[in-house]
Design a protein around this motif. Structure first.
Motif, PDB file in Angstrom:
ATOM      1  N   VAL A   6     -21.420 -15.074 -76.207  1.00  0.00           N
ATOM      2  CA  VAL A   6     -22.805 -14.541 -76.831  1.00  0.00           C
ATOM      3  C   VAL A   6     -22.694 -14.656 -78.334  1.00  0.00           C
ATOM      4  CG1 VAL A   6     -23.702 -12.119 -77.197  1.00  0.00           C
ATOM      5  CG2 VAL A   6     -22.797 -12.794 -74.644  1.00  0.00           C
ATOM      6  N   ASP A   7     -21.420 -14.578 -78.962  1.00  0.00           N
ATOM      7  CA  ASP A   7     -21.521 -14.794 -80.441  1.00  0.00           C
ATOM      8  C   ASP A   7     -21.909 -16.139 -80.761  1.00  0.00           C
ATOM      9  OD1 ASP A   7     -20.769 -12.258 -80.580  1.00  0.00           O
ATOM     10  OD2 ASP A   7     -18.842 -12.465 -81.035  1.00  0.00           O
ATOM     11  N   TYR A   8     -21.277 -17.199 -80.135  1.00  0.00           N
ATOM     12  CA  TYR A   8     -21.455 -18.391 -80.692  1.00  0.00           C
ATOM     13  C   TYR A   8     -23.142 -18.941 -80.110  1.00  0.00           C
ATOM     14  CZ  TYR A   8     -19.295 -22.904 -81.675  1.00  0.00           C
ATOM     15  OH  TYR A   8     -18.812 -24.029 -82.565  1.00  0.00           O
ATOM     16  N   ASN A   9     -23.365 -18.457 -79.049  1.00  0.00           N
ATOM     17  CA  ASN A   9     -24.832 -18.859 -78.569  1.00  0.00           C
ATOM     18  C   ASN A   9     -26.005 -18.399 -79.555  1.00  0.00           C
ATOM     19  OD1 ASN A   9     -26.154 -19.522 -76.064  1.00  0.00           O
ATOM     20  ND2 ASN A   9     -27.240 -17.669 -76.009  1.00  0.00           N
ATOM     21  N   GLN A  10     -25.614 -17.532 -80.588  1.00  0.00           N
ATOM     22  CA  GLN A  10     -26.555 -17.268 -81.699  1.00  0.00           C
ATOM     23  C   GLN A  10     -26.746 -18.575 -82.355  1.00  0.00           C
ATOM     24  OE1 GLN A  10     -25.508 -13.766 -83.494  1.00  0.00           O
ATOM     25  NE2 GLN A  10     -25.622 -12.690 -81.457  1.00  0.00           N
ATOM     26  N   LYS A  11     -25.962 -19.372 -82.594  1.00  0.00           N
ATOM     27  CA  LYS A  11     -26.009 -20.651 -83.366  1.00  0.00           C
ATOM     28  C   LYS A  11     -26.114 -22.022 -82.538  1.00  0.00           C
ATOM     29  CE  LYS A  11     -21.360 -20.881 -84.415  1.00  0.00           C
ATOM     30  NZ  LYS A  11     -20.101 -20.993 -85.585  1.00  0.00           N
ATOM     31  N   THR A  38      -9.801 -31.282 -67.910  1.00  0.00           N
ATOM     32  CA  THR A  38     -10.185 -32.074 -68.751  1.00  0.00           C
ATOM     33  C   THR A  38     -11.792 -31.636 -68.816  1.00  0.00           C
ATOM     34  OG1 THR A  38      -8.947 -34.034 -68.241  1.00  0.00           O
ATOM     35  CG2 THR A  38     -11.200 -34.381 -69.164  1.00  0.00           C
ATOM     36  N   LEU A  39     -12.402 -31.087 -69.818  1.00  0.00           N
ATOM     37  CA  LEU A  39     -13.705 -30.599 -69.706  1.00  0.00           C
ATOM     38  C   LEU A  39     -14.427 -31.894 -70.455  1.00  0.00           C
ATOM     39  CD1 LEU A  39     -12.766 -27.431 -71.498  1.00  0.00           C
ATOM     40  CD2 LEU A  39     -13.767 -27.449 -69.338  1.00  0.00           C
ATOM     41  N   MET A  40     -15.488 -32.205 -69.610  1.00  0.00           N
ATOM     42  CA  MET A  40     -16.375 -33.500 -69.964  1.00  0.00           C
ATOM     43  C   MET A  40     -17.749 -33.004 -70.433  1.00  0.00           C
ATOM     44  SD  MET A  40     -16.447 -36.993 -67.856  1.00  0.00           S
ATOM     45  CE  MET A  40     -14.828 -37.365 -67.889  1.00  0.00           C
ATOM     46  N   GLU A  41     -18.181 -33.122 -71.426  1.00  0.00           N
ATOM     47  CA  GLU A  41     -19.297 -32.774 -71.828  1.00  0.00           C
ATOM     48  C   GLU A  41     -19.940 -33.758 -73.087  1.00  0.00           C
ATOM     49  OE1 GLU A  41     -22.725 -31.261 -72.941  1.00  0.00           O
ATOM     50  OE2 GLU A  41     -21.774 -30.240 -71.226  1.00  0.00           O
ATOM     51  N   PRO A  42     -21.192 -34.412 -72.933  1.00  0.00           N
ATOM     52  CA  PRO A  42     -21.580 -35.369 -73.818  1.00  0.00           C
ATOM     53  C   PRO A  42     -21.959 -34.752 -75.191  1.00  0.00           C
ATOM     54  CG  PRO A  42     -23.164 -35.170 -72.309  1.00  0.00           C
ATOM     55  CD  PRO A  42     -21.944 -34.281 -71.833  1.00  0.00           C
ATOM     56  N   THR A  43     -22.599 -33.364 -75.279  1.00  0.00           N
ATOM     57  CA  THR A  43     -23.039 -32.904 -76.513  1.00  0.00           C
ATOM     58  C   THR A  43     -22.098 -32.490 -77.459  1.00  0.00           C
ATOM     59  OG1 THR A  43     -24.852 -31.917 -75.155  1.00  0.00           O
ATOM     60  CG2 THR A  43     -24.687 -31.101 -76.997  1.00  0.00           C
ATOM     61  N   GLY A  44     -21.950 -32.896 -78.552  1.00  0.00           N
ATOM     62  CA  GLY A  44     -20.806 -32.559 -79.565  1.00  0.00           C
ATOM     63  C   GLY A  44     -20.661 -31.194 -79.912  1.00  0.00           C
ATOM     64  N   LYS A  45     -21.760 -30.505 -80.118  1.00  0.00           N
ATOM     65  CA  LYS A  45     -21.727 -29.063 -80.484  1.00  0.00           C
ATOM     66  C   LYS A  45     -21.168 -28.013 -79.349  1.00  0.00           C
ATOM     67  CE  LYS A  45     -25.565 -28.980 -83.762  1.00  0.00           C
ATOM     68  NZ  LYS A  45     -27.004 -28.617 -84.184  1.00  0.00           N
ATOM     69  N   ARG A  46     -21.411 -28.237 -78.220  1.00  0.00           N
ATOM     70  CA  ARG A  46     -20.751 -27.750 -77.154  1.00  0.00           C
ATOM     71  C   ARG A  46     -19.167 -28.105 -77.064  1.00  0.00           C
ATOM     72  NH1 ARG A  46     -25.380 -28.531 -72.416  1.00  0.00           N
ATOM     73  NH2 ARG A  46     -27.009 -26.882 -73.369  1.00  0.00           N
ATOM     74  N   VAL A  47     -18.982 -28.993 -77.261  1.00  0.00           N
ATOM     75  CA  VAL A  47     -17.400 -29.690 -77.123  1.00  0.00           C
ATOM     76  C   VAL A  47     -16.691 -28.857 -78.359  1.00  0.00           C
ATOM     77  CG1 VAL A  47     -15.878 -31.581 -77.652  1.00  0.00           C
ATOM     78  CG2 VAL A  47     -17.887 -31.948 -76.383  1.00  0.00           C
ATOM     79  N   GLU A  48     -17.586 -28.798 -79.626  1.00  0.00           N
ATOM     80  CA  GLU A  48     -16.503 -28.134 -80.548  1.00  0.00           C
ATOM     81  C   GLU A  48     -16.559 -26.522 -80.117  1.00  0.00           C
ATOM     82  OE1 GLU A  48     -15.466 -29.072 -83.306  1.00  0.00           O
ATOM     83  OE2 GLU A  48     -16.046 -30.993 -82.443  1.00  0.00           O
ATOM     84  N   PHE A  49     -17.431 -25.956 -79.268  1.00  0.00           N
ATOM     85  CA  PHE A  49     -17.435 -24.545 -78.916  1.00  0.00           C
ATOM     86  C   PHE A  49     -16.348 -24.578 -77.813  1.00  0.00           C
ATOM     87  CE2 PHE A  49     -18.198 -21.930 -75.231  1.00  0.00           C
ATOM     88  CZ  PHE A  49     -18.054 -20.368 -75.996  1.00  0.00           C
ATOM     89  N   LEU A  50     -16.183 -25.319 -76.950  1.00  0.00           N
ATOM     90  CA  LEU A  50     -15.002 -25.478 -75.964  1.00  0.00           C
ATOM     91  C   LEU A  50     -13.667 -25.760 -76.792  1.00  0.00           C
ATOM     92  CD1 LEU A  50     -16.970 -27.926 -73.468  1.00  0.00           C
ATOM     93  CD2 LEU A  50     -16.363 -25.329 -73.116  1.00  0.00           C
ATOM     94  N   LYS A  51     -13.493 -26.445 -77.701  1.00  0.00           N
ATOM     95  CA  LYS A  51     -12.348 -26.590 -78.239  1.00  0.00           C
ATOM     96  C   LYS A  51     -11.891 -25.406 -79.192  1.00  0.00           C
ATOM     97  CE  LYS A  51     -12.577 -31.701 -79.281  1.00  0.00           C
ATOM     98  NZ  LYS A  51     -12.658 -32.602 -80.441  1.00  0.00           N
ATOM     99  N   TYR A  52     -12.881 -24.564 -79.863  1.00  0.00           N
ATOM    100  CA  TYR A  52     -12.701 -23.111 -80.443  1.00  0.00           C
ATOM    101  C   TYR A  52     -12.414 -22.129 -79.299  1.00  0.00           C
ATOM    102  CZ  TYR A  52     -14.395 -18.899 -82.623  1.00  0.00           C
ATOM    103  OH  TYR A  52     -14.396 -17.799 -83.007  1.00  0.00           O
ATOM    104  N   LEU A  53     -13.068 -22.305 -78.292  1.00  0.00           N
ATOM    105  CA  LEU A  53     -12.703 -21.135 -77.078  1.00  0.00           C
ATOM    106  C   LEU A  53     -11.225 -21.394 -76.717  1.00  0.00           C
ATOM    107  CD1 LEU A  53     -13.811 -19.004 -74.994  1.00  0.00           C
ATOM    108  CD2 LEU A  53     -14.693 -21.161 -73.702  1.00  0.00           C
ATOM    109  N   CYS A  54     -10.715 -22.722 -76.274  1.00  0.00           N
ATOM    110  CA  CYS A  54      -9.694 -22.739 -75.584  1.00  0.00           C
ATOM    111  C   CYS A  54      -8.441 -22.422 -76.571  1.00  0.00           C
ATOM    112  CB  CYS A  54      -9.516 -24.148 -75.073  1.00  0.00           C
ATOM    113  SG  CYS A  54     -10.625 -24.503 -73.647  1.00  0.00           S
ATOM    114  N   ALA A  55      -8.677 -22.685 -77.763  1.00  0.00           N
ATOM    115  CA  ALA A  55      -7.806 -22.159 -78.877  1.00  0.00           C
ATOM    116  C   ALA A  55      -7.857 -20.918 -79.147  1.00  0.00           C
ATOM    117  CB  ALA A  55      -8.339 -23.080 -80.248  1.00  0.00           C
ATOM    118  N   GLU A  56      -8.940 -20.051 -79.025  1.00  0.00           N
ATOM    119  CA  GLU A  56      -8.811 -18.716 -79.239  1.00  0.00           C
ATOM    120  C   GLU A  56      -8.061 -18.040 -78.066  1.00  0.00           C
ATOM    121  OE1 GLU A  56     -10.069 -16.583 -81.880  1.00  0.00           O
ATOM    122  OE2 GLU A  56      -9.740 -18.522 -82.997  1.00  0.00           O
ATOM    123  N   LEU A  57      -8.489 -18.514 -76.727  1.00  0.00           N
ATOM    124  CA  LEU A  57      -8.078 -17.940 -75.598  1.00  0.00           C
ATOM    125  C   LEU A  57      -6.383 -18.255 -75.302  1.00  0.00           C
ATOM    126  CD1 LEU A  57     -10.768 -18.044 -73.247  1.00  0.00           C
ATOM    127  CD2 LEU A  57     -10.167 -16.202 -74.760  1.00  0.00           C
TER     128      LEU A  57
END
Length: 234
Positions: free
Chosen positions: A34-39, A96-115
């Protein structure tokens, strides 16, 4: 953020038992989403119960299937559904999370690191390009949710799956019609239809899991480029 007891009770009706740690991780996931979805546009569903039903319960239904084991690729994962939820539920998955959109990949990296999720790879790739590289026929299980019609999905996903592995498409009530349309694609790509498993999500929407087996290597001419796949599905 989410009501952890409510989510646990909903999943328990399917014999899916969540630990306190898993519920805490899902709660943190929801808040970060929800937080990240704002940007960055990740999801249109931002209410706590909407996230519980349409993202978490839905993904956990997939994750609980016996085929979901070993090395998994989540094609077009977006904000991580069902892949990240499957990893929380089954920590031994090699994901393996496969996603062509760079901004979403950045979120996924941040998410998995935080979790604190380990054993996760990030592929900023289109599936049809990835399958012509090191990922071809490397996975035990491929998943796809809300990506494309089944004949198209087969060409995206089956080339990534090793012989003996499975592809599970997460579909709605039109799954049977899509399966009929995908018969030729399955045959050409080295797959076969196994079964469709029907569920009703907590918000009363229909979920169909279309399970396909990989029975033979995918011929080298597949997958074609993205334009051809979209214009003339197999």
């Amino acid at each position: 953020m989410i009501d952890k007891n409510r989510l646990a009770e909903k999943c328990f009706t399917w014999n899916i038992q969540l630990t306190g740690t898993q519920l805490d991780l899902l709660d943190r996931y929801a808040q970060m989403l929800v937080d990240y979805n704002q940007k960055v546009n990740l999801t249109a569903i931002t209410s706590p119960e909407g996230i519980e039903d349409r993202h978490f319960a839905d993904s956990l239904l997939f994750a609980a299937q016996p085929e979901v084991a070993g090395r998994m690729v989540d094609v077009g994962t977006g904000a991580g559904f069902p892949g990240v939820v499957a990893k929380i539920y089954k920590p031994d998955l090699e994901l393996t999370l496969m996603e062509p959109t760079g901004k979403r990949v950045e979120f996924l990296k941040y998410l998995c690191a935080e979790l604190g999720l380990t054993g996760v790879e990030f592929a900023k790739e289109r599936a049809e390009e990835a399958a012509r590289k090191v990922w071809r026929e490397q996975f035990d299980i491929a998943s796809a949710r809300a990506v494309a019609a089944l004949p198209v999905l087969c060409e995206y996903c089956l080339p990534l799956v090793k012989v003996g592995g499975h592809f599970i498409a997460m579909k709605g009530p039109d799954a049977d019609a899509e399966r009929t349309a995908a018969k030729r694609a399955l045959k050409l790509l080295g797959g076969e239809y196994a079964e469709t498993r029907a569920f009703t999500l907590p918000d009363s929407s229909e979920r169909r899991l279309v399970v396909c087996r990989k029975t033979a290597p995918t011929p080298s001419v597949y997958p074609r480029n993205g334009g051809k796949i979209a214009k003339s599905p197999l």
